[in-house]
Design an enzyme around this catalytic site. Structure first.
Site, PDB file in Angstrom:
ATOM      1  CG  HIS A  80       5.207  13.704   6.025  1.00  0.00           C
ATOM      2  ND1 HIS A  80       4.454  12.703   5.448  1.00  0.00           N
ATOM      3  CD2 HIS A  80       5.342  13.354   7.332  1.00  0.00           C
ATOM      4  CE1 HIS A  80       4.147  11.791   6.356  1.00  0.00           C
ATOM      5  NE2 HIS A  80       4.675  12.165   7.512  1.00  0.00           N
TER       6      HIS A  80
ATOM      7  CD  GLU B 138       3.062  16.735   6.146  1.00  0.00           C
ATOM      8  OE1 GLU B 138       3.737  17.002   5.118  1.00  0.00           O
ATOM      9  OE2 GLU B 138       2.210  15.841   6.196  1.00  0.00           O
TER      10      GLU B 138
ATOM     11  CG  HIS C  94       4.953   9.910   3.737  1.00  0.00           C
ATOM     12  ND1 HIS C  94       3.862  10.660   3.346  1.00  0.00           N
ATOM     13  CD2 HIS C  94       4.437   8.749   4.221  1.00  0.00           C
ATOM     14  CE1 HIS C  94       2.756   9.972   3.600  1.00  0.00           C
ATOM     15  NE2 HIS C  94       3.077   8.813   4.120  1.00  0.00           N
TER      16      HIS C  94
ATOM     17  CG  ASP D 296       5.685  13.158   1.271  1.00  0.00           C
ATOM     18  OD1 ASP D 296       5.083  12.171   0.831  1.00  0.00           O
ATOM     19  OD2 ASP D 296       5.633  13.499   2.459  1.00  0.00           O
TER      20      ASP D 296
END
Ligand SMILES: [Zn+2]
Length: 186
Positions: free
Chosen positions: A40, A122, A161, A171
């Site tokens: 992400h 992330e 994602h 993303d």
């Protein structure tokens, strides 16, 4: 040269990495194999880097009055297993054995609810600003450690994602260099 990381399988934690426990987690379905890694991109406020806001979002303590955007997302109960900051520093919020809440409505190879069977990483960034070399190096190191610790994971099953929630999520964005990531993992 990718950074070296180690996963303690008994705890599901990365050794030597800053831990910030998120309440936004629960158990994976019984017997569910973890066989997908989801990458992400996130920045808070959007387009700004640094600051405590991602920690605050993932711990359910984002102050709604600190930025107009925060009022829109406050109350959203989200998390990821790991965040990689712009300087390459990783932060872990959820043990890998537990289910983090990063994917939302999602589907991979016909299976929905990707949080059940995935690990969410992330990268602090946006869809249109190149990610930092240090972020690729840390991501490669963390992924390498994960592949070593969990035999159900596979280097060919790493997605964005946007791949599992097309039309809803963009993303990590065009700014993420998949070829660079794959080369570091090869
Ligand atoms: Zn995402």
């Amino acid at each position: 040269m990718a950074m070296q990381y180690e996963v303690h399988v008994a705890t599901g934690l990365l050794a030597g990495v800053r831990q910030v426990a998120s309440p936004h987690q629960d158990e994976r379905p019984a017997g569910m194999a973890v066989d997908l890694i989801v990458l992400h991109g996130i920045s808070l406020p959007p387009g700004e880097f640094g600051g405590p806001w991602i920690d605050r979002l993932f711990t359910g303590s984002l102050p709604v009055d600190a930025h107009p955007y925060f009022a829109q997302i406050a109350g959203g109960r989200v998390s990821a297993h790991v965040l990689i900051r712009r300087d390459g520093t990783p932060v872990q919020y959820v043990p890998f054995g537990a289910r983090a809440w990063h994917a939302g409505v999602s589907q991979y190879e016909g299976r929905s609810a990707c949080n059940d069977f995935s690990i969410g990483i992330e990268l602090e960034g946006t869809d249109d600003v190149p990610y930092e070399p240090a972020q690729y190096e840390t991501a490669a190191g963390v992924i390498r450690a994960l592949l070593g610790a969990y035999t159900t994971l596979c280097a060919s099953r790493i997605v964005g994602h946007s791949d599992i929630a097309p039309g809803r999520k963009t993303d990590p964005g065009d700014s993420f260099d998949w070829a660079r990531m794959r080369a570091l993992l090869a």
